[in-house]
Design a protein around this motif. Structure first.
Motif, PDB file in Angstrom:
ATOM      1  N   MET A 112       6.127  -4.554  -4.982  1.00  0.00           N
ATOM      2  CA  MET A 112       5.239  -3.426  -4.675  1.00  0.00           C
ATOM      3  C   MET A 112       3.936  -3.897  -4.040  1.00  0.00           C
ATOM      4  O   MET A 112       3.334  -3.172  -3.256  1.00  0.00           O
ATOM      5  CB  MET A 112       4.939  -2.618  -5.942  1.00  0.00           C
ATOM      6  CG  MET A 112       6.081  -1.723  -6.377  1.00  0.00           C
ATOM      7  SD  MET A 112       6.657  -0.566  -5.108  1.00  0.00           S
ATOM      8  CE  MET A 112       5.206   0.437  -4.869  1.00  0.00           C
ATOM      9  N   GLU A 113       3.510  -5.128  -4.359  1.00  0.00           N
ATOM     10  CA  GLU A 113       2.281  -5.647  -3.773  1.00  0.00           C
ATOM     11  C   GLU A 113       2.373  -5.702  -2.252  1.00  0.00           C
ATOM     12  O   GLU A 113       1.385  -5.485  -1.554  1.00  0.00           O
ATOM     13  CB  GLU A 113       1.963  -7.043  -4.324  1.00  0.00           C
ATOM     14  CG  GLU A 113       1.591  -7.060  -5.795  1.00  0.00           C
ATOM     15  CD  GLU A 113       2.805  -7.209  -6.710  1.00  0.00           C
ATOM     16  OE1 GLU A 113       3.954  -7.201  -6.234  1.00  0.00           O
ATOM     17  OE2 GLU A 113       2.586  -7.322  -7.927  1.00  0.00           O
ATOM     18  N   VAL A 114       3.575  -5.981  -1.729  1.00  0.00           N
ATOM     19  CA  VAL A 114       3.766  -6.034  -0.278  1.00  0.00           C
ATOM     20  C   VAL A 114       3.548  -4.648   0.319  1.00  0.00           C
ATOM     21  O   VAL A 114       2.852  -4.498   1.338  1.00  0.00           O
ATOM     22  CB  VAL A 114       5.162  -6.578   0.076  1.00  0.00           C
ATOM     23  CG1 VAL A 114       5.436  -6.478   1.567  1.00  0.00           C
ATOM     24  CG2 VAL A 114       5.305  -8.017  -0.388  1.00  0.00           C
ATOM     25  N   PHE A 115       4.096  -3.625  -0.315  1.00  0.00           N
ATOM     26  CA  PHE A 115       3.900  -2.267   0.183  1.00  0.00           C
ATOM     27  C   PHE A 115       2.430  -1.862   0.096  1.00  0.00           C
ATOM     28  O   PHE A 115       1.909  -1.198   0.995  1.00  0.00           O
ATOM     29  CB  PHE A 115       4.771  -1.269  -0.595  1.00  0.00           C
ATOM     30  CG  PHE A 115       6.235  -1.421  -0.309  1.00  0.00           C
ATOM     31  CD1 PHE A 115       6.750  -1.203   0.964  1.00  0.00           C
ATOM     32  CD2 PHE A 115       7.117  -1.770  -1.321  1.00  0.00           C
ATOM     33  CE1 PHE A 115       8.096  -1.344   1.223  1.00  0.00           C
ATOM     34  CE2 PHE A 115       8.471  -1.909  -1.063  1.00  0.00           C
ATOM     35  CZ  PHE A 115       8.956  -1.697   0.209  1.00  0.00           C
ATOM     36  N   ASN A 116       1.768  -2.265  -0.985  1.00  0.00           N
ATOM     37  CA  ASN A 116       0.344  -1.946  -1.125  1.00  0.00           C
ATOM     38  C   ASN A 116      -0.468  -2.614  -0.029  1.00  0.00           C
ATOM     39  O   ASN A 116      -1.402  -2.005   0.515  1.00  0.00           O
ATOM     40  CB  ASN A 116      -0.172  -2.361  -2.509  1.00  0.00           C
ATOM     41  CG  ASN A 116       0.439  -1.524  -3.613  1.00  0.00           C
ATOM     42  OD1 ASN A 116       0.885  -0.392  -3.393  1.00  0.00           O
ATOM     43  ND2 ASN A 116       0.491  -2.075  -4.816  1.00  0.00           N
TER      44      ASN A 116
END
Length: 191
Positions: free
Chosen positions: A100-104
């Motif tokens: 999810m950090e990549v999407f954030n």
């Protein structure tokens, strides 16, 4: 350009406004029953690229919209919906875990490579800490053995003999094992 030429432009090889869009069959060349994850991923990537091309065509059609370009607009919208449906079906075959950090980061307008760099830097830092702890324990062990050898030389000698025998047994067991191509270890049965 008349309506029949516009219709062919939306379906055929020309994307309108001078842009050529190759028409490919994304499922061609697949063999039935064979699920190659790399091939599935390549099909999804091709579908994404085709979708981006269709979105660009839609942008060009909408930006120069007039009454005569309604049919090509509808055809391109239908092609986009079809390709999005195809992409959804193809993506079901791919099992890719994205943190999810990549999407954030992407939502924040940052480069996702920053995430990779941060993870690698974090691993390097943890590795250095672990190496320091390991070196400290090795030093403590050596110091304790030196002190014990001065105080209890006979016991330390028997300890070293036991350690040597144990190390030889571990080495013998390790040689009795074979490594499989996937990295697993196959243990030879002892008779």
């Amino acid at each position: 350009m008349d309506a029949s030429m516009n219709a062919n432009a939306g379906i055929g090889g020309s994307g309108g406004n001078g842009i050529m869009v190759p028409q490919t069959n994304d499922t061609a060349g697949t063999t039935a029953g064979v699920d190659d994850p790399k091939q599935d991923l390549n099909q999804v990537i091709n579908s994404i690229q085709k979708t981006l091309g269709l979105i660009h065509q839609l942008y060009l059609t909408v930006s120069s919209f007039n009454a005569g370009s309604q049919l090509p607009l509808l055809q391109r919208l239908n092609a986009l919906v079809t390709e999005l449906d195809n992409m959804a079906k193809l993506s079901e075959k791919c099992n890719i875990q994205v943190p999810m950090e990549v999407f954030n980061l992407i939502d924040d307008g940052k480069n996702p490579d920053e995430f990779t760099r941060d993870v690698i830097n974090s691993c390097i830092a943890k590795n250095q800490i672990t190496k320091g702890k390991t070196d400290t324990f090795k030093s403590l062990r050596k110091h304790l053995l030196d002190e014990l050898e001065q105080t209890f030389p006979d016991e330390v000698e028997s300890y070293r003999e036991i350690r040597a025998a144990s190390a030889a047994e571990t080495k013998r067991l390790a040689q009795a094992q074979t490594t499989l191509p996937n990295g697993d270890v196959k243990v030879k049965p002892e008779f």
